[in-house]
Design a protein around this motif. Structure first.
Motif, mmCIF file in Angstrom:
data_model
loop_
_atom_site.group_PDB
_atom_site.id
_atom_site.type_symbol
_atom_site.label_atom_id
_atom_site.label_comp_id
_atom_site.label_asym_id
_atom_site.label_seq_id
_atom_site.Cartn_x
_atom_site.Cartn_y
_atom_site.Cartn_z
ATOM 1 N N THR A 210 -5.191 9.806 0.255
ATOM 2 C CA THR A 210 -5.204 9.096 -1.024
ATOM 3 C C THR A 210 -4.363 7.826 -0.881
ATOM 4 O O THR A 210 -3.559 7.702 0.042
ATOM 5 C CB THR A 210 -4.642 9.959 -2.164
ATOM 6 O OG1 THR A 210 -3.235 10.165 -1.956
ATOM 7 C CG2 THR A 210 -5.361 11.298 -2.219
ATOM 8 N N SER B 51 0.851 -1.192 0.000
ATOM 9 C CA SER B 51 0.000 0.000 0.000
ATOM 10 C C SER B 51 0.881 1.234 0.000
ATOM 11 O O SER B 51 1.924 1.264 0.646
ATOM 12 C CB SER B 51 -0.944 0.020 1.213
ATOM 13 O OG SER B 51 -0.219 0.153 2.416
ATOM 14 N N ALA C 184 -10.310 6.021 -10.794
ATOM 15 C CA ALA C 184 -10.061 6.485 -9.429
ATOM 16 C C ALA C 184 -11.346 6.516 -8.615
ATOM 17 O O ALA C 184 -12.332 7.131 -9.027
ATOM 18 C CB ALA C 184 -9.419 7.869 -9.443
ATOM 19 N N LEU D 66 -5.952 3.633 -14.591
ATOM 20 C CA LEU D 66 -6.795 3.148 -13.499
ATOM 21 C C LEU D 66 -7.934 4.123 -13.268
ATOM 22 O O LEU D 66 -7.728 5.345 -13.262
ATOM 23 C CB LEU D 66 -5.983 3.007 -12.206
ATOM 24 C CG LEU D 66 -4.863 1.969 -12.180
ATOM 25 C CD1 LEU D 66 -4.079 2.103 -10.880
ATOM 26 C CD2 LEU D 66 -5.420 0.561 -12.308
ATOM 27 N N HIS E 187 -5.427 8.515 -6.002
ATOM 28 C CA HIS E 187 -3.972 8.636 -5.954
ATOM 29 C C HIS E 187 -3.399 8.721 -7.361
ATOM 30 O O HIS E 187 -4.002 8.215 -8.316
ATOM 31 C CB HIS E 187 -3.400 7.409 -5.240
ATOM 32 C CG HIS E 187 -2.015 7.603 -4.711
ATOM 33 N ND1 HIS E 187 -1.756 8.229 -3.507
ATOM 34 C CD2 HIS E 187 -0.818 7.240 -5.213
ATOM 35 C CE1 HIS E 187 -0.460 8.234 -3.298
ATOM 36 N NE2 HIS E 187 0.135 7.648 -4.322
ATOM 37 N N LEU F 261 -2.984 3.829 -2.936
ATOM 38 C CA LEU F 261 -3.049 2.688 -3.842
ATOM 39 C C LEU F 261 -2.847 1.431 -3.015
ATOM 40 O O LEU F 261 -1.882 1.335 -2.254
ATOM 41 C CB LEU F 261 -1.955 2.770 -4.911
ATOM 42 C CG LEU F 261 -2.100 3.857 -5.977
ATOM 43 C CD1 LEU F 261 -0.803 3.996 -6.760
ATOM 44 C CD2 LEU F 261 -3.251 3.545 -6.914
ATOM 45 N N PHE G 204 5.364 3.176 -8.031
ATOM 46 C CA PHE G 204 4.288 3.912 -7.378
ATOM 47 C C PHE G 204 4.870 5.176 -6.752
ATOM 48 O O PHE G 204 5.903 5.124 -6.084
ATOM 49 C CB PHE G 204 3.633 3.059 -6.290
ATOM 50 C CG PHE G 204 2.972 1.812 -6.821
ATOM 51 C CD1 PHE G 204 3.703 0.662 -7.015
ATOM 52 C CD2 PHE G 204 1.636 1.806 -7.142
ATOM 53 C CE1 PHE G 204 3.125 -0.486 -7.510
ATOM 54 C CE2 PHE G 204 1.029 0.666 -7.631
ATOM 55 C CZ PHE G 204 1.779 -0.488 -7.824
ATOM 56 N N ASN H 291 -7.409 2.134 -6.517
ATOM 57 C CA ASN H 291 -6.926 3.511 -6.590
ATOM 58 C C ASN H 291 -7.909 4.424 -5.873
ATOM 59 O O ASN H 291 -9.023 4.658 -6.349
ATOM 60 C CB ASN H 291 -6.767 3.952 -8.045
ATOM 61 C CG ASN H 291 -6.227 5.368 -8.151
ATOM 62 O OD1 ASN H 291 -5.879 5.992 -7.161
ATOM 63 N ND2 ASN H 291 -6.154 5.881 -9.369
ATOM 64 N N PRO I 241 -1.581 7.611 -10.592
ATOM 65 C CA PRO I 241 -1.427 6.234 -11.076
ATOM 66 C C PRO I 241 0.038 5.820 -11.101
ATOM 67 O O PRO I 241 0.934 6.659 -11.234
ATOM 68 C CB PRO I 241 -2.012 6.292 -12.489
ATOM 69 C CG PRO I 241 -1.821 7.706 -12.906
ATOM 70 C CD PRO I 241 -1.997 8.533 -11.669
ATOM 71 N N ILE J 188 -5.353 -3.892 -8.088
ATOM 72 C CA ILE J 188 -5.035 -2.544 -7.605
ATOM 73 C C ILE J 188 -6.310 -1.773 -7.295
ATOM 74 O O ILE J 188 -7.254 -1.764 -8.088
ATOM 75 C CB ILE J 188 -4.215 -1.757 -8.646
ATOM 76 C CG1 ILE J 188 -2.968 -2.552 -9.063
ATOM 77 C CG2 ILE J 188 -3.821 -0.394 -8.096
ATOM 78 C CD1 ILE J 188 -2.167 -1.869 -10.152
ATOM 79 N N TYR K 132 -14.913 -0.065 -2.839
ATOM 80 C CA TYR K 132 -13.774 0.251 -3.700
ATOM 81 C C TYR K 132 -13.568 -0.858 -4.725
ATOM 82 O O TYR K 132 -13.713 -2.035 -4.422
ATOM 83 C CB TYR K 132 -12.507 0.444 -2.856
ATOM 84 C CG TYR K 132 -12.521 1.753 -2.101
ATOM 85 C CD1 TYR K 132 -11.923 2.894 -2.625
ATOM 86 C CD2 TYR K 132 -13.168 1.861 -0.873
ATOM 87 C CE1 TYR K 132 -11.951 4.102 -1.947
ATOM 88 C CE2 TYR K 132 -13.203 3.061 -0.185
ATOM 89 C CZ TYR K 132 -12.592 4.180 -0.734
ATOM 90 O OH TYR K 132 -12.626 5.375 -0.060
#
Length: 211
Positions: free
Chosen positions: A57, A3, A95, A93, A77, A59, A122, A74, A79, A72, A107
């Protein structure tokens, strides 16, 4: 599991927000729930403590070594970047809202198939603003791949079929890099590099799993 989270602000409040969220994620993960449920539980825990307009925020990533797929989430955050076949591009991705804003929010877990020699990086928005914005992240990611290929990892037949080895390398701050190394028929090799602070070391973790 991986994370990357980034709490709003730079005061003690931001540190408290990050601590609550990371604690919520760890508690959920240790309960053995799936990634989407981890996000929901941690979001609800943060929403109970966050003030109006406060958020984090993030990932959330879960790597399935058997299928070479990254799941994943998101939460508002930036990408990650993907290095594949010498080309770097942002992973597309959708969001969801940042953590802490909407209690009870679900989510989405988005699948990213990985290939041999892929590398993911990341970053937080700190790598996209002020002095750090002048850094060519794509060029760094390409160069880091070349450095990684210079390293060799192996397992000993006298040791367990599941092993871990660590070494250290220099990376820019506020980034996490993940690489899938070459996969022989009987083994899966996975690397994770984590950078903390300003210009210090990152841990490179290689997990080997015999067939």
């Amino acid at each position: 599991h991986l994370s990357m989270t980034d709490a709003m602000g730079h005061t003690m409040d931001a540190a408290l927000l990050a601590t609550v969220l990371v604690g919520g994620l760890r508690n959920a993960r240790r309960r053995g729930v799936e990634l989407a449920e981890q996000a929901r539980l941690a979001n609800d825990a943060l929403a109970e403590q966050a003030g109006e307009g406060q958020f984090v925020t993030g990932l959330l990533v879960r790597i399935d070594l058997a299928s070479a797929t990254a799941g994943i989430i998101n939460a508002g955050h930036p990408p990650p970047l993907l290095l594949r076949a010498g080309q770097v591009e942002h992973v597309r991705l959708d969001a969801d809202p940042p953590f802490g804003l909407l209690p009870g929010r679900d989510y989405r877990v988005q699948a990213l198939p990985l290939e041999v020699d892929d590398r993911l990086m990341f970053v937080t928005d700190g790598m996209l603003e002020r002095d750090a914005a002048r850094m060519n992240i794509a060029a760094f990611l390409t160069a880091a791949r070349a450095c990684t290929h210079a390293r060799r990892y192996s397992t000993s037949p006298r040791r367990s079929s599941r092993q871990a080895a660590a070494s250290y390398a220099t990376t820019p701050r506020r980034c996490v890099s993940i690489g899938i190394a070459a996969r022989p028929a009987t083994a899966t090799q996975f690397r994770v590099q984590i950078a903390k602070g300003h210009s210090i070391n990152s841990a490179v973790l290689c997990a080997h799993e015999a067939g």
